[in-house]
Design an enzyme around this catalytic site. Sequence first.
Site, PDB file in Angstrom:
ATOM      1  N   HIS A 255     -31.420 -36.967  31.373  1.00 39.41           N
ATOM      2  CA  HIS A 255     -30.102 -36.927  32.028  1.00 39.41           C
ATOM      3  C   HIS A 255     -29.740 -38.266  32.663  1.00 39.41           C
ATOM      4  O   HIS A 255     -28.568 -38.635  32.707  1.00 39.41           O
ATOM      5  CB  HIS A 255     -30.036 -35.791  33.056  1.00 39.41           C
ATOM      6  CG  HIS A 255     -29.618 -34.488  32.451  1.00 39.41           C
ATOM      7  ND1 HIS A 255     -30.492 -33.680  31.781  1.00 39.41           N
ATOM      8  CD2 HIS A 255     -28.398 -33.882  32.372  1.00 39.41           C
ATOM      9  CE1 HIS A 255     -29.839 -32.620  31.323  1.00 39.41           C
ATOM     10  NE2 HIS A 255     -28.567 -32.719  31.675  1.00 39.41           N
ATOM     11  N   HIS A 258     -28.463 -40.405  29.954  1.00 41.45           N
ATOM     12  CA  HIS A 258     -27.095 -39.931  29.687  1.00 41.45           C
ATOM     13  C   HIS A 258     -26.119 -40.558  30.677  1.00 41.45           C
ATOM     14  O   HIS A 258     -25.063 -41.061  30.296  1.00 41.45           O
ATOM     15  CB  HIS A 258     -27.048 -38.406  29.790  1.00 41.45           C
ATOM     16  CG  HIS A 258     -25.674 -37.842  30.002  1.00 41.45           C
ATOM     17  ND1 HIS A 258     -25.071 -37.824  31.247  1.00 41.45           N
ATOM     18  CD2 HIS A 258     -24.787 -37.310  29.144  1.00 41.45           C
ATOM     19  CE1 HIS A 258     -23.866 -37.303  31.134  1.00 41.45           C
ATOM     20  NE2 HIS A 258     -23.665 -36.973  29.869  1.00 41.45           N
TER      21      HIS A 258
HETATM   22 ZN   LIG Z   1     -27.100 -31.253  31.422  1.00 44.10          ZN
END
Ligand SMILES: [Zn+2]
Length: 372
Positions: A255, A258
């Site tokens: 994450h 991301h």
């Molecule tokens: Zn997520």
Amino acid sequence: MIFGGPGRYIQGANVLSKFPEYLNKFIGKKSLRSLIVGGKRSLVSCGLLMETLKENRLEYDEECFGGECCNKEIDRLSSLVSRNDYDLIIGIGGGKSIDTMKLVANLNKKPVVVVPTIASTDAPCSALSVVYSETGVFERYEFFPRSPDLVIVDTSVVAKSPPRTLVSGMGDALATYWEARACLRSGAINCLGGRTSPSSLALSRLCYDSLIEFGKQAFIDCQNQTVSTALERVVEANTLLSGVGFESGGLAAAHAIHNGFSTIPATQKFLHGEKVAFGTLVQLILDQEPKETINQVLNFCSSVNLPITLSQIGINTSKNNFITSGLRKVAEKSMAEGETIHNLPYKFDRQTIMDAILEADKLGRMWNVNHN
Ligand SMILES: [Zn+2]
């Protein structure tokens, strides 16, 4: 350790036909007045829910969701709730409308029922909402004392959702096990303020195994709008297991990477889970996972059209100075203070992250050359 989850989770084909029964059983009041909020299309796809309320003479008002989980929309719906003193809040649709209604219900201390119409995020089961500005820029997380009281996923509704949303949910769910495992190893603090429990790691593992076994078939079945065992298993993985897994298990590099990519405008048109899938590949390289595991993930991603290269998330490495400056920005953002990458159980620096991103891209490109 702290473990959390929704009050009750119900999933199956046409479960919305029993909506009043579930309300009676799990919310517990006889004559409820509800406020139902969802996007226009979601309200239409959940017509069965409204029908059953009418048949059972349960009062409700329907309100169209404004499209963004932002302060303005939260205030508007919140004052609607306090003016009319509803007994129950029902949030229908995707991540943003669900997040808005969880927040509105918590502000007004009302029970909330969540009815996802797509399986693209893990918003339905968690006790937090992501708040954006009116123009869609991330603003803050809001944490609540309670998880949603009831989550009802009608798989005959989800089967008719765009397959890309199901696939994006799979990308988000792909990261869950690896991130929870990192948190358990490092002793990181999860979203609920406690350590990761072995039970949440076990649910995260089931999440991963469900995707590997049923992901490809579920993608095909969703394209054919068919409810099947595979679709049921993947909806459970994307919604319940990934939701409980990230909240009680914790997040790590996938994450954070991301979030790093959010500095590159070209990646904006890609969905959350699509970018998390690539972030997962990067984390597996950082974790020094064996080749068999990495190949299993590459194989899974390519079988459902999840990105495994930078170009598949919109980044042309030979353009816009990506190698000389963009890559560094991605690494820096993903390592910012408070980022979940610091939940990894080992030491790393900016160069390690940059190398892992390029390595993931290289493995993905090689995979595509050899398998297409
Ligand atoms: Zn997520």
